[in-house]
Write a protein that holds these residues in place. Structure first.
Motif, mmCIF file in Angstrom:
data_model
loop_
_atom_site.group_PDB
_atom_site.id
_atom_site.type_symbol
_atom_site.label_atom_id
_atom_site.label_comp_id
_atom_site.label_asym_id
_atom_site.label_seq_id
_atom_site.Cartn_x
_atom_site.Cartn_y
_atom_site.Cartn_z
ATOM 1 N N ALA A 73 69.840 20.915 55.601
ATOM 2 C CA ALA A 73 70.458 20.116 54.546
ATOM 3 C C ALA A 73 71.650 20.875 53.977
ATOM 4 O O ALA A 73 71.576 22.079 53.750
ATOM 5 C CB ALA A 73 69.446 19.822 53.446
ATOM 6 N N LEU A 74 72.780 20.190 53.798
ATOM 7 C CA LEU A 74 74.009 20.822 53.313
ATOM 8 C C LEU A 74 74.388 22.032 54.173
ATOM 9 O O LEU A 74 74.929 23.028 53.687
ATOM 10 C CB LEU A 74 73.876 21.229 51.845
ATOM 11 N N TYR A 75 74.136 21.948 55.452
ATOM 12 C CA TYR A 75 74.328 23.067 56.377
ATOM 13 C C TYR A 75 75.749 23.606 56.367
ATOM 14 O O TYR A 75 75.968 24.817 56.356
ATOM 15 C CB TYR A 75 73.956 22.628 57.795
ATOM 16 N N SER A 76 76.750 22.734 56.384
ATOM 17 C CA SER A 76 78.150 23.152 56.529
ATOM 18 C C SER A 76 78.845 23.401 55.205
ATOM 19 O O SER A 76 79.997 23.846 55.185
ATOM 20 C CB SER A 76 78.933 22.088 57.315
ATOM 21 N N ASN A 77 78.179 23.113 54.109
ATOM 22 C CA ASN A 77 78.837 23.251 52.804
ATOM 23 C C ASN A 77 79.281 24.690 52.563
ATOM 24 O O ASN A 77 78.508 25.638 52.726
ATOM 25 C CB ASN A 77 77.877 22.829 51.696
ATOM 26 N N ASN A 78 80.550 24.849 52.171
ATOM 27 C CA ASN A 78 80.988 26.202 51.799
ATOM 28 C C ASN A 78 81.651 26.238 50.425
ATOM 29 O O ASN A 78 81.588 27.248 49.738
ATOM 30 C CB ASN A 78 81.911 26.816 52.855
ATOM 31 N N LYS A 79 82.295 25.134 50.013
ATOM 32 C CA LYS A 79 82.961 25.109 48.718
ATOM 33 C C LYS A 79 82.520 23.936 47.842
ATOM 34 O O LYS A 79 82.912 23.859 46.683
ATOM 35 C CB LYS A 79 84.478 25.049 48.913
ATOM 36 N N GLY A 80 81.745 23.017 48.391
ATOM 37 C CA GLY A 80 81.324 21.850 47.631
ATOM 38 C C GLY A 80 80.496 22.231 46.420
ATOM 39 O O GLY A 80 79.727 23.197 46.442
ATOM 40 N N VAL A 81 80.631 21.441 45.366
ATOM 41 C CA VAL A 81 80.002 21.734 44.078
ATOM 42 C C VAL A 81 79.109 20.579 43.647
ATOM 43 O O VAL A 81 79.467 19.403 43.808
ATOM 44 C CB VAL A 81 81.080 21.992 43.008
ATOM 45 N N GLY A 82 77.962 20.893 43.102
ATOM 46 C CA GLY A 82 77.133 19.887 42.450
ATOM 47 C C GLY A 82 76.516 18.861 43.369
ATOM 48 O O GLY A 82 76.225 17.751 42.943
ATOM 49 N N ASN A 83 76.276 19.212 44.634
ATOM 50 C CA ASN A 83 75.685 18.281 45.586
ATOM 51 C C ASN A 83 74.168 18.412 45.613
ATOM 52 O O ASN A 83 73.620 19.504 45.439
ATOM 53 C CB ASN A 83 76.233 18.547 46.986
ATOM 54 N N THR A 84 73.504 17.288 45.883
ATOM 55 C CA THR A 84 72.062 17.288 46.060
ATOM 56 C C THR A 84 71.734 16.626 47.386
ATOM 57 O O THR A 84 72.094 15.475 47.626
ATOM 58 C CB THR A 84 71.352 16.535 44.932
ATOM 59 N N ALA A 85 71.079 17.374 48.279
ATOM 60 C CA ALA A 85 70.683 16.851 49.584
ATOM 61 C C ALA A 85 69.181 17.033 49.733
ATOM 62 O O ALA A 85 68.678 18.158 49.647
ATOM 63 C CB ALA A 85 71.419 17.585 50.693
ATOM 64 N N ASN A 86 68.488 15.930 49.968
ATOM 65 C CA ASN A 86 67.037 15.977 50.105
ATOM 66 C C ASN A 86 66.650 15.217 51.367
ATOM 67 O O ASN A 86 66.561 13.994 51.373
ATOM 68 C CB ASN A 86 66.369 15.363 48.873
#
Length: 216
Positions: free
Chosen positions: A84-97
């Motif tokens: 979940a959110l594997y590639s995120n590097n700069k994203g803010v305030g995300n929720t992955a379930n």
């Protein structure tokens, strides 16, 4: 008490524990690879093989194999599920379930994805909400402020904004629209006797009843 690797007995709740007595992070490893970390300084909590392994930012939570794997400076993210959110590097305030939820997201902010593959292909789109299996899974680069509830809800192109899809297979085809159901949907039932647009007089102010009309 000396902790052994074959189990312990005679422990006292509140007295015996696994952890630290100083203000430093507690880390877990498997095969000498990071598999968990509780960091009181950065307020990060990770549990799962390689979860949050590169994170140097604040207030992230990841639970699952390689959840938040690529994250470096993104903060206040929550990832639960395999990659979940594997590639995120700069994203803010995300929720992955969900497994692969928001998998491709790199810099998109304030997205909420709940369900297997939900918002999986989203990259930089922000403020999207997707609930259901593969919900908005095809939203890619710039689609934003989209809401989808239902399995396989989708967009047929990139870049839409302010649209909503409700129901299995409902597909957004443009900005500023609401889609109910799919091509097999035959009836939309409601106990409300009518629909009112916001131009209704109930939503207006300073209404006058003495406008001369035809006489004018």
């Amino acid at each position: 008490t000396v902790w052994t690797t074959t189990g312990n007995s005679g422990t006292v709740d509140g007295t015996n524990f696994i952890g630290t007595t100083d203000n430093v992070p507690l880390s877990f490893r498997v095969n000498n690879v990071a598999a968990g970390r509780i960091d009181p300084g950065l307020n990060n909590t990770f549990f799962g093989y390689q979860s949050g392994i590169s994170t140097i930012s604040l207030a992230n939570t990841a639970n699952g194999y390689q959840a938040l794997y690529s994250n470096t400076v993104g903060y206040t993210n929550n990832a639960y599920g395999v990659q979940a959110l594997y590639s995120n590097n700069k994203g803010v305030g995300n929720t992955a379930n969900g497994v692969y939820a928001l998998y491709s997201n790199t810099m998109g902010n304030y997205n909420t994805a709940i369900g297997f593959d939900a918002l999986e292909e989203n990259i930089i789109g922000g403020f999207n909400t997707a609930i259901g299996f593969d919900a908005l899974g095809s939203n890619q680069t710039t689609g934003s402020n989209l809401t989808a509830v239902g399995d396989n809800t989708a967009v047929n192109a990139d870049g839409y904004t302010n649209s909503t899809a409700l129901g299995n297979g409902a597909t957004i085809t443009g900005s500023n629209q609401v889609v109910l159901g799919n091509s097999s949907t035959q009836t939309v039932n409601t106990i409300v006797t009518g629909f009112s647009a916001l131009s209704d007089s109930r939503f207006k102010k300073n209404i006058k009843e003495d406008v001369p009309g035809l006489e004018f």
